[in-house]
Design a protein around this motif. Structure first.
Motif, mmCIF file in Angstrom:
data_model
loop_
_atom_site.group_PDB
_atom_site.id
_atom_site.type_symbol
_atom_site.label_atom_id
_atom_site.label_comp_id
_atom_site.label_asym_id
_atom_site.label_seq_id
_atom_site.Cartn_x
_atom_site.Cartn_y
_atom_site.Cartn_z
ATOM 1 N N SER A 389 -21.121 29.993 9.013
ATOM 2 C CA SER A 389 -21.025 30.760 10.250
ATOM 3 C C SER A 389 -20.486 29.849 11.348
ATOM 4 N N GLY A 390 -19.463 30.303 12.053
ATOM 5 C CA GLY A 390 -18.916 29.508 13.140
ATOM 6 C C GLY A 390 -17.470 29.140 12.900
ATOM 7 N N SER A 391 -16.940 28.269 13.766
ATOM 8 C CA SER A 391 -15.531 27.903 13.728
ATOM 9 C C SER A 391 -15.339 26.509 13.168
ATOM 10 N N ILE A 392 -14.556 26.408 12.112
ATOM 11 C CA ILE A 392 -14.256 25.108 11.516
ATOM 12 C C ILE A 392 -13.459 24.253 12.481
ATOM 13 N N VAL A 393 -12.762 24.866 13.433
ATOM 14 C CA VAL A 393 -11.970 24.089 14.393
ATOM 15 C C VAL A 393 -12.877 23.160 15.198
ATOM 16 N N TYR A 394 -14.057 23.622 15.523
ATOM 17 C CA TYR A 394 -15.029 22.801 16.244
ATOM 18 C C TYR A 394 -15.420 21.584 15.413
ATOM 19 N N MET A 395 -15.612 21.788 14.125
ATOM 20 C CA MET A 395 -15.937 20.680 13.219
ATOM 21 C C MET A 395 -14.766 19.703 13.122
ATOM 22 N N LEU A 396 -13.557 20.220 13.047
ATOM 23 C CA LEU A 396 -12.378 19.367 12.929
ATOM 24 C C LEU A 396 -12.224 18.471 14.153
ATOM 25 N N GLU A 397 -12.478 19.004 15.320
ATOM 26 C CA GLU A 397 -12.360 18.184 16.521
ATOM 27 C C GLU A 397 -13.444 17.112 16.566
ATOM 28 N N SER A 398 -14.621 17.422 16.042
ATOM 29 C CA SER A 398 -15.671 16.412 15.944
ATOM 30 C C SER A 398 -15.226 15.283 15.011
ATOM 31 N N GLN A 399 -14.630 15.648 13.887
ATOM 32 C CA GLN A 399 -14.153 14.651 12.935
ATOM 33 C C GLN A 399 -13.017 13.820 13.525
ATOM 34 N N ALA A 400 -12.111 14.471 14.243
ATOM 35 C CA ALA A 400 -10.981 13.759 14.839
ATOM 36 C C ALA A 400 -11.468 12.699 15.820
ATOM 37 N N ARG A 401 -12.493 13.036 16.587
ATOM 38 C CA ARG A 401 -13.044 12.083 17.551
ATOM 39 C C ARG A 401 -13.667 10.885 16.819
ATOM 40 N N HIS A 402 -14.426 11.167 15.761
ATOM 41 C CA HIS A 402 -15.087 10.093 15.020
ATOM 42 C C HIS A 402 -14.065 9.195 14.327
ATOM 43 N N ILE A 403 -13.078 9.787 13.700
ATOM 44 C CA ILE A 403 -12.048 9.009 13.008
ATOM 45 C C ILE A 403 -11.278 8.146 13.994
ATOM 46 N N THR A 404 -10.997 8.682 15.163
ATOM 47 C CA THR A 404 -10.304 7.900 16.190
ATOM 48 C C THR A 404 -11.131 6.687 16.594
ATOM 49 N N GLY A 405 -12.459 6.842 16.637
ATOM 50 C CA GLY A 405 -13.336 5.705 16.919
ATOM 51 C C GLY A 405 -13.240 4.637 15.844
ATOM 52 N N LEU A 406 -13.152 5.054 14.581
ATOM 53 C CA LEU A 406 -13.002 4.097 13.485
ATOM 54 C C LEU A 406 -11.645 3.387 13.545
ATOM 55 N N VAL A 407 -10.600 4.140 13.874
ATOM 56 C CA VAL A 407 -9.269 3.538 14.005
ATOM 57 C C VAL A 407 -9.249 2.536 15.156
ATOM 58 N N SER A 408 -9.943 2.847 16.239
ATOM 59 C CA SER A 408 -10.009 1.922 17.374
ATOM 60 C C SER A 408 -10.689 0.621 16.973
ATOM 61 N N TRP A 409 -11.696 0.704 16.128
ATOM 62 C CA TRP A 409 -12.368 -0.493 15.612
ATOM 63 C C TRP A 409 -11.392 -1.332 14.792
ATOM 64 N N LEU A 410 -10.601 -0.675 13.965
ATOM 65 C CA LEU A 410 -9.593 -1.385 13.183
ATOM 66 C C LEU A 410 -8.544 -2.021 14.089
ATOM 67 N N ALA A 411 -8.189 -1.326 15.165
ATOM 68 C CA ALA A 411 -7.190 -1.873 16.081
ATOM 69 C C ALA A 411 -7.678 -3.157 16.739
ATOM 70 N N ASP A 412 -8.985 -3.250 16.936
ATOM 71 C CA ASP A 412 -9.565 -4.470 17.513
ATOM 72 C C ASP A 412 -9.653 -5.603 16.490
ATOM 73 N N ASN A 413 -9.451 -5.268 15.216
ATOM 74 C CA ASN A 413 -9.531 -6.258 14.135
ATOM 75 C C ASN A 413 -8.325 -6.083 13.215
ATOM 76 N N PRO A 414 -7.147 -6.490 13.689
ATOM 77 C CA PRO A 414 -5.905 -6.244 12.933
ATOM 78 C C PRO A 414 -5.983 -6.733 11.492
ATOM 79 N N GLY A 415 -5.489 -5.892 10.588
ATOM 80 C CA GLY A 415 -5.443 -6.252 9.175
ATOM 81 C C GLY A 415 -6.725 -6.001 8.420
ATOM 82 N N SER A 416 -7.764 -5.541 9.107
ATOM 83 C CA SER A 416 -9.054 -5.327 8.451
ATOM 84 C C SER A 416 -9.124 -3.943 7.801
ATOM 85 N N ALA A 417 -10.184 -3.755 7.054
ATOM 86 C CA ALA A 417 -10.456 -2.454 6.435
ATOM 87 C C ALA A 417 -11.908 -2.096 6.700
ATOM 88 N N VAL A 418 -12.156 -0.817 6.936
ATOM 89 C CA VAL A 418 -13.514 -0.353 7.191
ATOM 90 C C VAL A 418 -13.870 0.723 6.174
#
Length: 488
Positions: A389-418
């Motif tokens: 029940s509800g809109s998957i678009v809301y879930m997708l935006e939550s995921q996009a925000r979280h993934i962007t946070g993980l990418v930002s962590w990688l950007a602070d540590n070039p060449g790393s993997a998380v």
């Protein structure tokens, strides 16, 4: 800030939401690989007659791009596709998309902490971060029916509608009665000579409270954006209430009464009503919304067939009672392979282990986003993030925000993997499976569950809970590893 290279696979709602989030965070080295010829994902692919959404339009939209010009409460496929095209254009995302590129394989290099993608054309693409936005409903599910190759007429799936086949006056068989079928059956029934609908199990169907958004209303939305926001918020709260009631097992009796009343009002024939009455608990399978499905089945040129299909023959469909149902066209309305996440990509992570091996007992991912052993691989609409029940678009935006946070962590540590800590992922999966075992979705067989009966598609709680859990990246849940080889 360093700029890791980022590749997104898929340009539907998820891919666009992720691209927008990354762009807002300052990331520019982003490429989207889309196997189709346009944006839109399922809304580009599914062009069957009557295709529409069953979530109200104000909520089935990106929060970054509210749309005051939806023509009706439940938007139809052409309007949703136009909306997504407009989103891509407004954010300049098209310049980042490569159309007509299908990814067949993704292999992680532990020395350089990079993914190498191989496309259907044999091209190899290296990327630091791989984000899958292929969704759960992108691979049509076609049952293995004996004799299919012997049938002399046209055969196609609703997600791959053959518009070159004119159904006017034809004898048409529809196999399947899911969410897509209940939309296209009423649309094609009046033009067919005879329509045979083959039903494996009846669905719980309730009225769809659709309405046209007139020009006065749209003008108000444009002039006072807060009114559109209020409609979105009200719809969101309504679905949150339904989800809470589902978790408390408070919706079954009410939905059963509502659906049976709907059936009685629209179908006069007692035998047909009996055949259309489900024998499982409401909400166990996807609840369907329609005001024209039952009337379509009651038409003189439509017959409902509940006998099991034995196979296809040159002239039609043979059922278990021995009857041959002569048809000219067969349309599969059998849904999607929802539990085959990331298919048809072959994904190999650390030590060459395939994702299919890691998921041999069922797909799992921390927050539906990360799986241990697959560094720098993040998923949109991954395991256990679908909604009852509800809109998957809301879930997708939550995921996009979280993934962007993980990418930002990688950007602070070039060449790393998380990657997520395996113990963290295991605890997360065990906890949600305990909840799902108590949920209504564990009460019957459906596309929510895999072959072993595990619910691998749905999120067991409210979307507000998911938003809260994904709002920030808890770095203690992940492991950051430096590259073993220098970048050149």
């Amino acid at each position: 800030m360093a700029q890791p290279s980022i590749t997104i696979v898929g340009a539907g709602f998820g891919g666009l939401a992720q691209a927008i989030a990354l762009r807002r965070a300052g990331f520019r080295d982003v490429t989207i690989l889309e196997r189709g010829d346009d944006v839109g994902g399922v809304w580009r692919a599914n062009t069957y007659p009557g295709a529409a959404c069953d979530v109200p339009s104000p909520l089935y939209s990106l929060s970054t791009d509210p749309n005051p010009d939806w023509p009706r409460r439940y938007a139809e496929q052409p309007d949703i596709l136009d909306y997504l095209r407009g989103v891509a254009d407004a954010h300049g995302i098209r310049e980042q998309i490569r159309f007509g590129v299908a990814v067949r394989e993704a292999v992680f290099d532990e020395q350089g902490n990079r993914w190498t993608l191989t496309t259907a054309d044999g091209e190899r693409i290296d990327t630091d971060v791989l984000i899958s936005a292929v969704g759960q409903l992108s691979q049509p599910s076609v049952p293995d029916i004996d004799g299919r190759d012997t049938f002399r007429g046209a055969v196609f799936h609703s997600a791959e509608w053959n518009h070159d086949v004119d159904l006017t006056g034809k004898r048409v068989a529809v196999i399947g009665t899911g969410a897509s079928a209940i939309q296209f059956i009423p649309a094609i029934a009046p033009k067919t000579g005879h329509l045979s609908v083959f039903q494996r199990s009846a669905a719980w169907v309730v009225s769809k409270p659709d309405s046209v958004f007139g020009e006065r209303r749209r003008r108000l939305f444009r002039a006072v954006p807060a009114t559109l926001g209020a409609e979105r918020l009200g719809t969101w709260m309504y679905f949150e209430g339904i989800t809470f009631a589902l978790r408390m097992r408070m919706m079954g009796a009410f939905t059963r009464a509502l659906s049976r009343r709907h059936l009685r009002r629209q179908v006069a024939d007692p035998a047909l009503r009996a055949a259309l009455t489900p024998d499982y608990e409401p909400w166990c399978k996807r609840l369907l919304f329609s005001d024209d499905y039952y009337p379509a089945l009651a038409r003189d040129n439509v017959s409902l067939v509940v006998d099991r299909i034995d196979g296809l023959e040159p002239e039609g469909v043979r059922t278990a009672d021995g009857a041959l149902h002569p048809v000219d066209v067969v349309v599969f309305g059998t849904g999607f392979a929802a539990t085959d996440f990331l298919a048809p990509m072959e994904v190999r992570g650390r030590a060459g282990r395939s994702l299919s091996e890691a998921w041999v007992k069922g797909a799992h991912a921390y927050l539906g986003i990360s799986t241990a052993g697959f560094p720098n691989l993040f998923m949109m609409y991954g395991p256990n993030t679908n909604l009852g029940s509800g809109s998957i678009v809301y879930m997708l935006e939550s995921q996009a925000r979280h993934i962007t946070g993980l990418v930002s962590w990688l950007a602070d540590n070039p060449g790393s993997a998380v990657e997520v800590d395996a113990a963290v992922e295991d605890r997360f999966n065990a906890a949600i499976q305990r909840e799902l075992d108590r949920s209504v979705w564990s009460r019957c067989s459906s596309w929510y569950r895999n072959s072993s009966g595990t619910v691998t598609t749905n999120w067991p709680g409210n979307v507000s809970t998911y938003r809260r859990r994904t709002r920030r990246v808890d770095r203690a849940d992940y492991r950051l590893r430096a590259s073993k080889s220098p970048r050149t």
